[in-house]
Design a protein around this motif. Structure first.
Motif, mmCIF file in Angstrom:
data_model
loop_
_atom_site.group_PDB
_atom_site.id
_atom_site.type_symbol
_atom_site.label_atom_id
_atom_site.label_comp_id
_atom_site.label_asym_id
_atom_site.label_seq_id
_atom_site.Cartn_x
_atom_site.Cartn_y
_atom_site.Cartn_z
ATOM 1 N N GLU A 5 55.664 18.007 -3.721
ATOM 2 C CA GLU A 5 57.011 17.508 -3.417
ATOM 3 C C GLU A 5 57.621 16.771 -4.603
ATOM 4 O O GLU A 5 58.831 16.856 -4.847
ATOM 5 N N GLU A 6 56.788 16.034 -5.336
ATOM 6 C CA GLU A 6 57.287 15.294 -6.493
ATOM 7 C C GLU A 6 57.487 16.196 -7.705
ATOM 8 O O GLU A 6 58.460 16.061 -8.442
ATOM 9 N N VAL A 7 56.564 17.133 -7.899
ATOM 10 C CA VAL A 7 56.638 17.997 -9.081
ATOM 11 C C VAL A 7 57.865 18.913 -9.021
ATOM 12 O O VAL A 7 58.525 19.144 -10.044
ATOM 13 N N VAL A 8 58.201 19.423 -7.831
ATOM 14 C CA VAL A 8 59.353 20.334 -7.746
ATOM 15 C C VAL A 8 60.661 19.612 -8.073
ATOM 16 O O VAL A 8 61.631 20.245 -8.498
ATOM 17 N N LYS A 9 60.678 18.294 -7.902
ATOM 18 C CA LYS A 9 61.878 17.533 -8.252
ATOM 19 C C LYS A 9 62.154 17.580 -9.755
ATOM 20 O O LYS A 9 63.279 17.349 -10.192
#
Length: 473
Positions: free
Chosen positions: A36-40
């Motif tokens: 979830e954080e990396v796709v940001k």
């Protein structure tokens, strides 16, 4: 917020497993939270460097989720896949994800590349060597060329119990801490290597219900109640005595005194041998020992040390045995380090920076947690160990999450000593972590105005504003 070391994290993990949460479910939760954080970041090309243990398992879980969602993923496997991770690994192979067992050469570094550090986690007990050291150097070399680096849980090479980095430690742009926030990321070398810190609780919103931490981030919400009663006069807010500003260093004593007033103390006296005019807000007393003793009888708290020099030993010896709270700073700490005194009979707070702490302990150190505990064990009292991720040790251990070299300038420590005394004088308890937070918020406010440097006088002007904002939330 509770912060956790290795022992406390493992204890909490065991508690969750005993309640029916499997290791696999926790790893999948971590993988999803990291994804979830990396796709940001909006990076389309991901290289995941995977070690063993739970940290490596988190990397495998991230690889699987990323590939399912059509991101280009390359895995670098530094170790043989462990039995508990075989199923995830087989799914990765079925998706035709590129895997290497040696570190590949990335031909072109561009803004779409992110490297995930999933090498070494919380179990690190010695400096990385061999293939792990080589992998860390590989990651850092590509970061220097422009790759974006994300560490899972902790930058590989950083010891989370101490905040000490190894010779070779991943220099992350961002660190995503899963399940527990790791205390070593918030202080010392952890500030440098962790980059932006993101905490993912994996759905356990009240994590301390399953296990308390080893330290706490300073949180002063709903704690600042200074000058809350309007039916008062100046005598209700305490009297501070400053022993400092001697021998041409009167500015340091003045800064501490004015900071105490700005924090809300009712009166501030200053004892020094300077003939220069004092600020009108401060009440000057003579520097002879009789005048000093007379003022001690009416003061509620003393600040000793800012700009004091080496000519006040008689005053300091009297003060050590006098029953009054004292904030020891600067030259008073240097005096203490060269004395034979241990365990002051009455309450005090020491506020050393690294150099002063080294003198007090008579040894060099890297482990800031161990150092502040040694100071308390040796001398008693409560302690503030200033520096990146300032530590506060009372009955509990606190970490301040502000770290910026904007505070590395003369006089800022004098201001902190004054803020501590100003709070103590008002008899609001020994919550010295509040003083540390107020101090850093004063600096942060200046920094956010796009100023790269500050002066201690600028910080003085911010104290009242910061306290007003905290009182009114």
């Amino acid at each position: 917020m509770e912060l956790y070391d290795t022992e406390k994290t493992r204890k909490l993990e065991k508690k969750l497993i005993s309640l029916g949460y499997s290791s696999t479910s926790l790893i999948l939760k971590a993988g999803n939270a990291i994804y979830e954080e990396v796709v940001k970041l909006k990076k389309s090309n991901m290289f995941i460097v995977i070690g063993k243990g739970n940290n490596g398992a988190d990397g495998l879980s991230l690889a699987l989720l990323s590939a399912i969602n059509n991101l280009t993923v390359t895995c670098v496997l530094l170790d043989k896949i462990e039995k508990q991770n075989i199923d995830v690994y087989n799914l990765i192979k079925s998706l035709n994800i590129k895997t290497y067992k040696t570190l590949p050469k990335i031909n072109r570094i561009n803004k779409d590349i992110v490297i995930i550090d999933s090498i070494l986690g919380i179990g690190l007990n010695r400096s990385p060597a061999g293939k792990y050291q080589k992998a860390i150097k590989w990651i850092n070399s590509y970061k220097r060329k422009g790759a974006y680096v994300v560490s899972i849980d902790v930058p590989s090479g950083l010891f989370i119990d101490t905040g000490v980095g190894s010779k070779d430690t991943v220099l992350a742009n961002k660190t995503i801490m899963c399940l527990t926030p790791k205390q070593g990321c918030f202080t010392g070398d952890g500030i440098k290597y962790s980059g932006t810190l993101i905490y993912k609780n994996l759905g356990f919103t009240n994590i301390k219900k399953y296990g308390t931490g080893s330290s706490k981030l300073i949180d002063i919400k709903n704690k600042v109640s200074l000058r809350s009663n309007n039916n008062t006069y100046k005598g209700n807010f305490g009297k501070v005595l400053i022993l400092g500003g001697w021998d041409g260093m009167q500015g340091a004593g003045n800064l501490a005194g004015l900071a105490a007033l700005k924090t809300g103390a009712g009166k501030v006296f200053i004892c020094n041998n300077s003939k220069q005019k004092k600020p009108d807000d401060l009440i000057s007393i003579r520097s002879d020992i009789a005048s000093f003793k007379k003022c001690l009888k009416i003061a509620d708290v003393v600040v000793a040390g800012p700009g004091l020099g080496k000519n006040a030993s008689e005053h300091l010896e009297m003060l050590w045995n006098y029953r009054i709270p004292v904030v020891y700073d600067a030259d008073a700490l240097n005096w203490l380090s060269s004395s034979t005194y241990k365990k002051r009979p009455s309450y005090f707070i020491g506020t050393p920076h690294y150099g002063e702490a080294k003198k007090l302990l008579k040894e060099d150190f890297k482990d800031r947690f161990n150092a502040i505990c040694k100071l308390k064990n040796c001398y008693g009292g409560d302690w503030i160990l200033k520096g990146p991720g300032t530590l506060v040790l009372t009955k509990k251990l606190y970490i301040n999450d502000f770290s910026n070299n904007i505070l590395s300038t003369s006089g800022t420590g004098d201001v902190l000593a004054g803020i501590v005394a100003g709070l103590l004088a008002q008899k609001k308890g020994k919550q010295i972590e509040i003083a540390v937070k107020i101090h850093s918020l004063c600096a942060e406010d200046i920094y956010l105005k796009k100023k790269a440097t500050l002066t201690a006088s600028e910080m003085l002007e911010n104290i009242s504003k910061v306290i007003y904002n905290l009182k009114n939330n």
